[in-house]
Design a protein around this motif. Structure first.
Motif, PDB file in Angstrom:
ATOM      1  N   HIS A 228       1.224   4.565  -5.152  1.00  0.00           N
ATOM      2  CA  HIS A 228       1.147   5.960  -5.638  1.00  0.00           C
ATOM      3  C   HIS A 228       2.203   5.924  -6.834  1.00  0.00           C
ATOM      4  O   HIS A 228       1.811   6.551  -7.826  1.00  0.00           O
ATOM      5  CB  HIS A 228       1.343   6.873  -4.673  1.00  0.00           C
ATOM      6  CG  HIS A 228       2.619   7.131  -3.981  1.00  0.00           C
ATOM      7  ND1 HIS A 228       2.881   6.261  -3.060  1.00  0.00           N
ATOM      8  CD2 HIS A 228       3.819   7.689  -4.293  1.00  0.00           C
ATOM      9  CE1 HIS A 228       4.196   6.277  -2.506  1.00  0.00           C
ATOM     10  NE2 HIS A 228       4.756   7.303  -3.194  1.00  0.00           N
TER      11      HIS A 228
ATOM     12  N   GLU B 137       0.869  -0.990  -0.093  1.00  0.00           N
ATOM     13  CA  GLU B 137      -0.045  -0.120   0.003  1.00  0.00           C
ATOM     14  C   GLU B 137       0.746   1.155  -0.130  1.00  0.00           C
ATOM     15  O   GLU B 137       0.569   2.174  -0.716  1.00  0.00           O
ATOM     16  CB  GLU B 137      -1.004   0.065   1.107  1.00  0.00           C
ATOM     17  CG  GLU B 137      -2.157   0.569   0.748  1.00  0.00           C
ATOM     18  CD  GLU B 137      -3.505  -0.206   1.640  1.00  0.00           C
ATOM     19  OE1 GLU B 137      -4.216   0.652   1.982  1.00  0.00           O
ATOM     20  OE2 GLU B 137      -3.339  -1.309   1.930  1.00  0.00           O
ATOM     21  N   HIS B 138       2.011   1.323   0.577  1.00  0.00           N
ATOM     22  CA  HIS B 138       2.632   2.668   0.960  1.00  0.00           C
ATOM     23  C   HIS B 138       3.479   2.666  -0.364  1.00  0.00           C
ATOM     24  O   HIS B 138       4.086   3.998  -0.617  1.00  0.00           O
ATOM     25  CB  HIS B 138       3.582   2.610   2.082  1.00  0.00           C
ATOM     26  CG  HIS B 138       4.673   1.440   1.810  1.00  0.00           C
ATOM     27  ND1 HIS B 138       4.926  -0.013   2.107  1.00  0.00           N
ATOM     28  CD2 HIS B 138       6.160   1.637   1.554  1.00  0.00           C
ATOM     29  CE1 HIS B 138       5.731  -0.417   1.835  1.00  0.00           C
ATOM     30  NE2 HIS B 138       6.794   0.319   1.406  1.00  0.00           N
TER      31      HIS B 138
END
Ligand SMILES: Cc1cc2nc3c(=O)[nH]c(=O)nc-3n(C[C@H](O)[C@H](O)[C@H](O)COP(=O)(O)OP(=O)(O)OC[C@H]3O[C@@H](n4cnc5c(N)ncnc54)[C@H](O)[C@@H]3O)c2cc1C
Length: 464
Positions: free
Chosen positions: A269, A265-266
């Protein structure tokens, strides 16, 4: 010839069957029943929920880059227009205009990319192509807002690795499962009936007219039921040559591979479409997968990479010819046989190590084979079956059919209405040459391609 009151059975609810159903209804034909042996209401075309066909996938490349092939370029451009319209109509971003980076380490752009540039120029779209080592193009990309991490999504330059190729701003991807689901919804809201699932949805044989064996008047399904219609349209993807054996000498089933890696998740982006577009590595033209193809992270957090070299075959005895034919293998059969071939998994891991090192060690959530329906010339087949009344085939996706979902069916209806045009001519029934037949045979039986002859990937191999 089909008339307003005609009824139609479509066998297969993949892209070719769905597009046919939608366009039959657009032209006023209301009596349409779609059969599929899979229950797409249940899987919603997701490969994570049991969807098992070329169409049931997470992503597909949408592009109009077709080298020198202007007819397909024109049709793809028209499809892209409808994809955008479908985004607006559905309220879902089915098509994402992410661009398509076709990158290479061969020290120059691929010949096919130069051919594409020249063909796009003919229709005023040359400026959608940005060559990665052309200063003028990079300046233009900056002015037009495309420039940024997407011009080197693998961060190769900074790491001193060779990078060449083109960024194609007239391309992107679709969320394939959502697109098929939407197309199915369109077909149903237009009045089509669906009969899905093993048993009731599975074609087993044609019903032929009494005393007229060359006239098809319906189908039988595995549950023993009979269904009648004026026309039966077979759109069963790689299973089509088993249903219509006349196709066996020029349509064959071959498999590509894909793997999904979970992106933590981290760092997600860094893998979104605006910085990490749809890509191809050492793309060679013809279909989407030259060497490797990949996509931005999907809505489940997975990164899909497909690898296709060579395409696998599954040779078996044919009921209609002496030579062996290649037929698809289901997910369940692959699992019970021992898994998909190991080499694509290893090659893809090696690619990740070189180009996406931060993902090394992350969970590989799925590794699977995916069956193409290849014709000898990689063009589709959309025509009446010669010397069989009432029978039409719509097949031969050849690794590049998905993008045409919004428009393909128009030409099937043209065939049914007896209209001739550039595309019905391009996709008409063809007789393969002796060399074509020999090539299919060699490929079908070669040890290099026969998946039974490959070391297979076990669950253990999914680990790093
Ligand atoms: C690995 C891979 C990557 C691809 N990537 C791209 C891409 O990026 N962009 C692009 O444009 N195209 C791409 N393609 C091509 C595209 O996916 C296909 O052209 C398209 O999905 C084919 O659709 P189809 O309806 O002919 O076949 P399928 O999707 O195979 O559907 C056939 C259907 O028929 C059903 N069926 C079979 N037998 C029976 C029976 N006896 N009774 C009832 N139903 C039956 C099956 O269950 C299935 O649902 C790719 C293909 C593959 C394999």
């Amino acid at each position: 010839m089909a008339s307003p009151g005609s009824s139609f059975i479509i066998v297969g609810a993949g892209v070719f069957g769905l597009s046919t159903a939608i366009h039959l209804q657009h032209r006023g034909f209301k009596n349409v029943t779609i059969f599929d042996k899979q229950d797409y209401h249940k899987s919603a075309y997701s490969p994570f929920d049991g969807g098992d066909s070329a169409s049931a996938d997470s992503h597909k490349v949408i592009r109009s880059a077709y080298g020198p092939n202007k007819p397909l370029q024109d049709l793809a451009n028209r499809a892209i227009g409808t994809w955008k319209q479908w985004n607006a109509d559905s309220g879902v971003e089915l098509f994402s205009h992410s661009g398509w980076a076709r990158v290479t380490d061969i020290g120059r752009p691929q010949d096919v990319d130069i051919a594409t540039f020249n063909t796009l120029k003919l229709v005023g779209l040359g400026d959608t192509q940005y060559f990665l080592n052309n200063d003028e193009d990079l300046k233009r990309a900056r002015q037009q807002g495309w420039y940024g991490p997407r011009f080197d999504q693998f961060n190769r330059r900074e790491r001193g690795l060779p990078l060449d190729g083109v960024f194609d701003a007239n391309a992107g991807m679709v969320q394939a499962d959502l697109a098929c689901k939407y197309a199915l919804q369109l077909a149903k809201s237009g009045g089509a009936t669906t009969i899905f699932g093993p048993g009731q949805g599975e074609f087993t044989e044609f019903i032929r007219a009494e005393n007229e064996p060359d006239r098809v008047i319906g189908i039988k399904t595995k549950d023993g039921k009979e269904h009648r219609a004026d026309y039966v349209i077979v759109a069963a993807g790689p299973y089509t040559p088993q249903i219509v054996p006349e196709l066996q000498s020029f349509v064959t089933a071959t498999a590509g591979n894909f793997i999904f890696v979970k992106v933590p998740e981290h760092v997600r982006h860094r893998y979104e479409a605006d910085v990490f577009p749809t890509w191809a590595w050492n793309y060679s033209g013809n279909s989407e997968s030259g060497g490797l193809t990949g996509f931005p992270v999907d809505r489940h957090g997975n990164l899909k990479i497909s690898y296709r070299s060579p395409k696998w075959t599954n040779p078996v005895a044919s009921t209609s010819q002496e030579a062996l034919i290649s037929i698809p293998v289901t997910i369940e059969e692959i699992a019970s046989h021992g898994g998909p071939p190991l080499s694509p998994l290893e090659e893809t891991k090696a690619f990740i190590k070189e180009n996406l090192p931060e993902l090394v060690g992350e969970e590989i959530t799925l590794a699977k084979m995916c069956w193409y329906t290849d014709t000898v010339d990689l063009q589709f087949v959309m025509d009446r079956v010669p010397s069989t009344e009432g029978l039409v085939v719509v097949t031969g996706g050849s690794g590049h059919g998905f993008k045409f979902l919004p428009v393909l069916g128009e030409y099937v209806v043209d065939v049914l209405e007896g209209k001739s045009n550039e595309y019905t001519q391009l996709w008409k029934w063809r007789t393969p040459s002796a060399e074509d037949i020999a090539r299919i045979q060699t490929n079908t039986t070669s040890d290099e391609r026969n998946w039974h002859k490959q070391p297979l990937a076990s669950a253990e191999n999914l680990k790093w």
